[in-house]
Design an enzyme around this catalytic site. Structure first.
Site, PDB file in Angstrom:
ATOM      1  N   ASP A   1      44.222  40.530  58.625  1.00 24.01           N
ATOM      2  CA  ASP A   1      45.108  41.695  58.576  1.00 24.01           C
ATOM      3  C   ASP A   1      44.348  42.880  59.160  1.00 24.01           C
ATOM      4  OD1 ASP A   1      46.885  40.072  57.270  1.00 24.01           O
ATOM      5  OD2 ASP A   1      46.508  40.893  55.275  1.00 24.01           O
TER       6      ASP A   1
ATOM      7  N   ASP B   1      58.129  33.949  52.278  1.00 24.69           N
ATOM      8  CA  ASP B   1      57.390  34.419  51.105  1.00 24.69           C
ATOM      9  C   ASP B   1      57.914  33.666  49.886  1.00 24.69           C
ATOM     10  OD1 ASP B   1      56.127  36.131  52.734  1.00 24.69           O
ATOM     11  OD2 ASP B   1      56.880  37.983  51.843  1.00 24.69           O
TER      12      ASP B   1
END
Lengths: 209, 251
Positions: free
Chosen positions: B131, B12
């Site tokens: 997702d 990230d």
């Protein structure tokens, strides 16, 4: 200063090819991008990367780099992916594309030749089987993994041209060598340390040509 | 014979820095994407994924310089995602050295972006991040960082992405993400059965057997994980050794 020219015909991302060569060359070499055939006149080494479709690649090369084949057979040449496939006689892509016929053999769609449920494109790390020993393999073990991304595969006619094979449902030609010409289906610029080693070996090999 | 199963660490990145506390003893600056990527490359990572989580719009250009710096030093495939909204974003990321770009919300709101990228650049560079969350026994696709239910069925959406020319599907189970409880093998298996493009499993990796299960029971072509690698619980090398011991082809 020896010039390494990377051919830019507008269809490939040159970034990693340039950076990976940058990583392995020493001060006696300079790297530059060739946009027309004139830019190749003083090149000591010619690199042809490529991705996309064979027909538009050949069209663009023929218009911006007329008689490129004469340069390819005359000085150290390194072809990658599409820059490897277009050395063969023809590709079956888009109903048939005539290529440079520098290496005997043809390029075919994975889809037409296998009944197995294989994912296409052939994308990822696969084993490169070294068919014969060559300075290009220095410090690279036989059956090392290299990174591939392609939907068409080549098959060289002559065993002497075929430097390595790779198995993906079918055993295809993954790199070729013919005098001053080396070319591979895989991407050495994306194959970590083995890839960089191969680029470096080619530079050394080209000095003896 | 087939390609090796891939192990992909995911980083990230916020305003150009790696976040979520990477914990390597031998790295001087654990927030430097180049150092972290080099470390993963040296351990045998097959690919590295960067997820840009920069919230402010102004901060978004930093991801381009991050990708460029990493691509100058690390020579394995680089995948970048997070906030990719149109064709120009994809093109910009590829031009600084990304090999693949993941698209999530933008693909749901405008599926033609998939056809567009595929036709202009090629299918190998486009990964659709999906997702999913299970509600009353049905799997739904969520967008906007998991905040919004698109009401699309996960299976139908993956098949549509494939049809439109996506190169790969990165499937994250929101129910499993962060639990360290193992991947959602049910949805992985359901999707992989009919998918002809590679499927990357994400969400839930807590140990090495979880990675193994995602491949054998979930039929995933690649596994993506963050925390089990970042916190030094397992190295990529250990993960590869484990899978090799179980008869899985890895690099």
């Amino acid at each position: 200063m020896k010039k390494i020219s990377v051919i830019d015909y507008g269809m490939s991302n040159l970034h990693s090819v340039l950076k990976s060569f940058q990583k392995v060359i020493d001060k006696k070499y300079s790297l530059s991008i060739a946009k027309t055939i004139k830019d190749l006149e003083d090149a000591s080494i010619i690199i042809l990367p490529g991705q996309g479709a064979a027909n538009s690649c050949m069209d663009r090369l023929n218009s911006k780099f007329p008689s490129l084949d004469k340069f390819i057979i005359n000085r150290p040449f390194f072809g990658i992916c599409l820059g490897f496939q277009i050395l063969f006689n023809e590709s079956s892509e888009d109903g048939g594309v005539k290529c440079f016929s520098i290496i005997d053999g043809t390029v075919t769609d994975f889809k037409n030749t296998t009944n197995r449920k294989l994912k296409i494109p052939h994308m990822g790390w696969n084993i490169v089987n070294q068919n014969h020993s060559h300075p290009i393999w220095k410090n690279i073990s036989n059956k090392s993994f290299f990174y591939f991304v392609h939907s068409y595969y080549a098959q060289a006619t002559k065993l002497s041209d075929e430097l390595s094979t790779t198995d993906y449902g079918i055993n295809f030609t993954s790199s070729v060598i013919k005098d001053n010409i080396f070319a591979c289906q895989y991407h050495p610029e994306k194959s970590s340390s083995n890839g960089l080693q191969l680029l470096s070996n080619f530079i050394t090999y080209s000095e003896g040509i | 014979m087939s390609v090796a199963k891939r192990i992909i660490p995911c980083l990230d990145v916020d305003k150009g820095r790696v976040v979520k506390g990477i914990n390597f003893v031998d790295i001087v600056d654990a927030g430097d994407p180049v150092e972290v990527a080099k470390k993963y490359d040296s351990e045998g990572a097959d690919e590295i994924t960067f997820l840009d989580i920069t919230a402010s719009h102004e901060g978004r250009d930093t991801i381009l310089s991050v990708v460029e710096k990493v691509a100058n030093e690390v020579f394995i495939p680089l995948t970048v995602g997070g906030g990719v909204s149109d064709f120009n974003d994809v093109r910009d990321l590829l031009s600084v050295g990304a090999d693949k770009v993941t698209i999530n919300t933008a693909a749901v709101s405008n599926p033609n972006i998939i056809n567009d990228v595929t036709e202009k650049i090629g299918r190998q560079c486009i990964v659709i991040a999906v997702d999913v969350k299970k509600i009353d026994n049905e799997y739904y696709v969520f967008t906007h960082g998991g905040r919004k239910n698109s009401m699309l069925s996960a299976y139908d959406w993956c098949m549509e992405c494939q049809k439109r020319g996506a190169g790969e599907i990165l499937l994250t189970s929101m129910d499993k993400d962060g639990t360290k409880d193992g991947f959602d093998l049910e949805i992985l298996n359901t999707i992989s059965t009919d998918l002809n493009i590679p499927l990357i499993a994400s969400g839930g990796a807590g140990n090495l057997e979880h990675l193994h299960e995602a491949i054998t029971k979930g039929n995933a072509d690649a596994v993506l994980a963050a925390s089990i690698f970042h916190f030094g619980e397992f190295s990529i090398t250990e993960a590869k050794e484990y899978l090799k011991g179980k008869g899985i082809l890895v690099r």
